[in-house]
Scaffold this motif. Structure first.
Motif, PDB file in Angstrom:
ATOM      1  N   THR A  88      28.600  20.414 -37.999  1.00  0.00           N
ATOM      2  CA  THR A  88      28.632  18.964 -38.161  1.00  0.00           C
ATOM      3  C   THR A  88      27.313  18.596 -38.827  1.00  0.00           C
ATOM      4  O   THR A  88      26.245  18.815 -38.250  1.00  0.00           O
ATOM      5  N   GLU A 119      25.374  15.503 -40.400  1.00  0.00           N
ATOM      6  CA  GLU A 119      25.556  14.068 -40.352  1.00  0.00           C
ATOM      7  C   GLU A 119      27.000  13.799 -39.891  1.00  0.00           C
ATOM      8  O   GLU A 119      27.387  14.377 -38.881  1.00  0.00           O
ATOM      9  N   PHE A 156      17.593  24.225 -29.753  1.00  0.00           N
ATOM     10  CA  PHE A 156      17.485  22.797 -30.032  1.00  0.00           C
ATOM     11  C   PHE A 156      16.178  22.555 -30.785  1.00  0.00           C
ATOM     12  O   PHE A 156      15.111  22.961 -30.328  1.00  0.00           O
ATOM     13  N   THR A 179      13.724  19.810 -33.160  1.00  0.00           N
ATOM     14  CA  THR A 179      13.412  18.545 -33.820  1.00  0.00           C
ATOM     15  C   THR A 179      12.364  18.850 -34.890  1.00  0.00           C
ATOM     16  O   THR A 179      11.575  19.787 -34.755  1.00  0.00           O
ATOM     17  N   PHE A 208      14.565  14.852 -38.271  1.00  0.00           N
ATOM     18  CA  PHE A 208      15.908  15.364 -37.961  1.00  0.00           C
ATOM     19  C   PHE A 208      15.903  16.031 -36.594  1.00  0.00           C
ATOM     20  O   PHE A 208      14.852  16.340 -36.031  1.00  0.00           O
ATOM     21  N   CYS A 209      17.100  16.233 -36.052  1.00  0.00           N
ATOM     22  CA  CYS A 209      17.264  17.108 -34.902  1.00  0.00           C
ATOM     23  C   CYS A 209      18.540  17.906 -35.113  1.00  0.00           C
ATOM     24  O   CYS A 209      19.446  17.496 -35.842  1.00  0.00           O
ATOM     25  N   GLN A 210      18.574  19.072 -34.503  1.00  0.00           N
ATOM     26  CA  GLN A 210      19.667  20.011 -34.767  1.00  0.00           C
ATOM     27  C   GLN A 210      19.844  20.924 -33.560  1.00  0.00           C
ATOM     28  O   GLN A 210      18.850  21.351 -32.962  1.00  0.00           O
ATOM     29  N   CYS A 211      21.081  21.192 -33.202  1.00  0.00           N
ATOM     30  CA  CYS A 211      21.311  22.197 -32.161  1.00  0.00           C
ATOM     31  C   CYS A 211      22.254  23.273 -32.669  1.00  0.00           C
ATOM     32  O   CYS A 211      23.086  23.036 -33.553  1.00  0.00           O
ATOM     33  N   ASN A 224      24.524  26.812 -31.142  1.00  0.00           N
ATOM     34  CA  ASN A 224      24.894  27.833 -30.167  1.00  0.00           C
ATOM     35  C   ASN A 224      25.052  29.134 -30.934  1.00  0.00           C
ATOM     36  O   ASN A 224      25.931  29.253 -31.808  1.00  0.00           O
ATOM     37  N   ASN A 247      28.138  27.089 -33.116  1.00  0.00           N
ATOM     38  CA  ASN A 247      28.037  25.621 -33.223  1.00  0.00           C
ATOM     39  C   ASN A 247      26.744  25.251 -33.927  1.00  0.00           C
ATOM     40  O   ASN A 247      25.683  25.810 -33.628  1.00  0.00           O
ATOM     41  N   ASP A 248      26.836  24.307 -34.852  1.00  0.00           N
ATOM     42  CA  ASP A 248      25.675  23.840 -35.609  1.00  0.00           C
ATOM     43  C   ASP A 248      25.881  22.334 -35.819  1.00  0.00           C
ATOM     44  O   ASP A 248      26.849  21.927 -36.471  1.00  0.00           O
ATOM     45  N   ILE A 249      24.999  21.521 -35.206  1.00  0.00           N
ATOM     46  CA  ILE A 249      25.099  20.062 -35.357  1.00  0.00           C
ATOM     47  C   ILE A 249      23.752  19.539 -35.828  1.00  0.00           C
ATOM     48  O   ILE A 249      22.719  19.793 -35.196  1.00  0.00           O
ATOM     49  N   ARG A 290      21.560  16.145 -37.345  1.00  0.00           N
ATOM     50  CA  ARG A 290      21.498  14.689 -37.505  1.00  0.00           C
ATOM     51  C   ARG A 290      20.102  14.272 -37.957  1.00  0.00           C
ATOM     52  O   ARG A 290      19.102  14.761 -37.449  1.00  0.00           O
ATOM     53  N   ASN A 293      17.262  11.350 -37.951  1.00  0.00           N
ATOM     54  CA  ASN A 293      16.874  10.241 -37.064  1.00  0.00           C
ATOM     55  C   ASN A 293      16.303   9.129 -37.914  1.00  0.00           C
ATOM     56  O   ASN A 293      15.124   9.167 -38.267  1.00  0.00           O
ATOM     57  N   GLN A 333      31.584  19.481 -30.449  1.00  0.00           N
ATOM     58  CA  GLN A 333      32.302  20.646 -30.974  1.00  0.00           C
ATOM     59  C   GLN A 333      32.800  21.462 -29.784  1.00  0.00           C
ATOM     60  O   GLN A 333      32.128  21.526 -28.754  1.00  0.00           O
ATOM     61  N   PHE A 362      26.166  16.479 -28.688  1.00  0.00           N
ATOM     62  CA  PHE A 362      24.855  16.231 -29.298  1.00  0.00           C
ATOM     63  C   PHE A 362      24.695  14.723 -29.471  1.00  0.00           C
ATOM     64  O   PHE A 362      25.558  14.071 -30.068  1.00  0.00           O
ATOM     65  N   ARG A 381      12.846   6.764 -29.423  1.00  0.00           N
ATOM     66  CA  ARG A 381      13.993   7.500 -29.941  1.00  0.00           C
ATOM     67  C   ARG A 381      14.098   8.853 -29.241  1.00  0.00           C
ATOM     68  O   ARG A 381      13.082   9.486 -28.957  1.00  0.00           O
ATOM     69  N   CYS A 397      16.724  12.629 -28.673  1.00  0.00           N
ATOM     70  CA  CYS A 397      17.930  13.397 -28.965  1.00  0.00           C
ATOM     71  C   CYS A 397      18.146  14.371 -27.810  1.00  0.00           C
ATOM     72  O   CYS A 397      17.199  14.748 -27.108  1.00  0.00           O
ATOM     73  N   ILE A 448      19.286  19.793 -22.898  1.00  0.00           N
ATOM     74  CA  ILE A 448      17.955  19.791 -23.536  1.00  0.00           C
ATOM     75  C   ILE A 448      17.691  18.397 -24.084  1.00  0.00           C
ATOM     76  O   ILE A 448      18.487  17.874 -24.870  1.00  0.00           O
TER      77      ILE A 448
END
Lengths: 121, 121
Positions: free
Chosen positions: A37, A39, A80, A82, A96-99, A101, A113-115, A117, A119, B71, B80, B95, B97, B115
């Motif tokens: 995911t 954005e 996780f 930032t 940005f931030c991103q997680c 698995n 899993n890759d998300i 976003r 900020n 997901q 997320f 802010r 996340c 997290i």
């Protein structure tokens, strides 16, 4: 089990190094079951994820990691991040931030899993 | 499988509602295997996580969700969230996340990975 913080650091250095310089090199991190995911757009499978990453509408960026956290999961590691992206043509970096698995397989890891976003502020 | 976006919305409404109003009510979401990284502090198990959440040094906050992504995972759902926390005594919202891995069990979900990070700017 390998030290998950060391694995997370190594993964993040690899990922953001390739994200900054040559996003096509991210593709081997993904498999057919992988999900991205980015954005608000969603992509499943290595081909669609490759298309998204290589088609991002900016060239080289400098990615700076602000925080990096990791926890174990039943199948691998949850990571996780930032940080900030500095685009060539913009004065202000984008936060940005991103997680992720990651799944452990044969002594290596791939991204299930890759998300991602931004900020906005 | 239940619509994961509906589950994610329902979870986030519950979680941030309780986070805002009465953090002790978050405790039933966690189990002995649960892990919480809250800023740089790490907590494992329902007792330690309860202690962290109930001991946070602020009272009521207003949590606003900016983005919510989900997901599927082999055992449940990866969620997320980006958003803002408005503390009573501060003018500017903070802010944040946060990511969760929820595990599906007997028609319900519990939190395996949690997290949380503020995005300072």
């Amino acid at each position: 089990m390998a030290d998950i913080n060391a694995v997370a650091r190594q993964f993040a250095e690899y990922y953001y190094g390739k994200f900054s310089a040559n996003r096509a090199d991210l593709v081997p991190l993904y498999r057919e079951q992988s999900m991205l995911t980015f954005e608000s757009s969603q992509h499943i499978g290595v081909g669609n994820i490759a298309e998204k990453y290589t088609g991002l509408p900016f060239g080289q960026v400098a990615a700076r990691i602000s925080t990096l956290d990791a926890q174990p999961t039943p199948t691998g590691i949850c990571i996780f991040v930032t940080g900030e992206l500095q685009l060539e043509d913009q004065e202000q970096p984008l936060r940005f931030c991103q997680c992720f698995n990651l799944v452990s397989e044969s002594g290596s890891y791939w991204v299930l899993n890759d998300i991602f976003r931004l900020n906005y502020g």
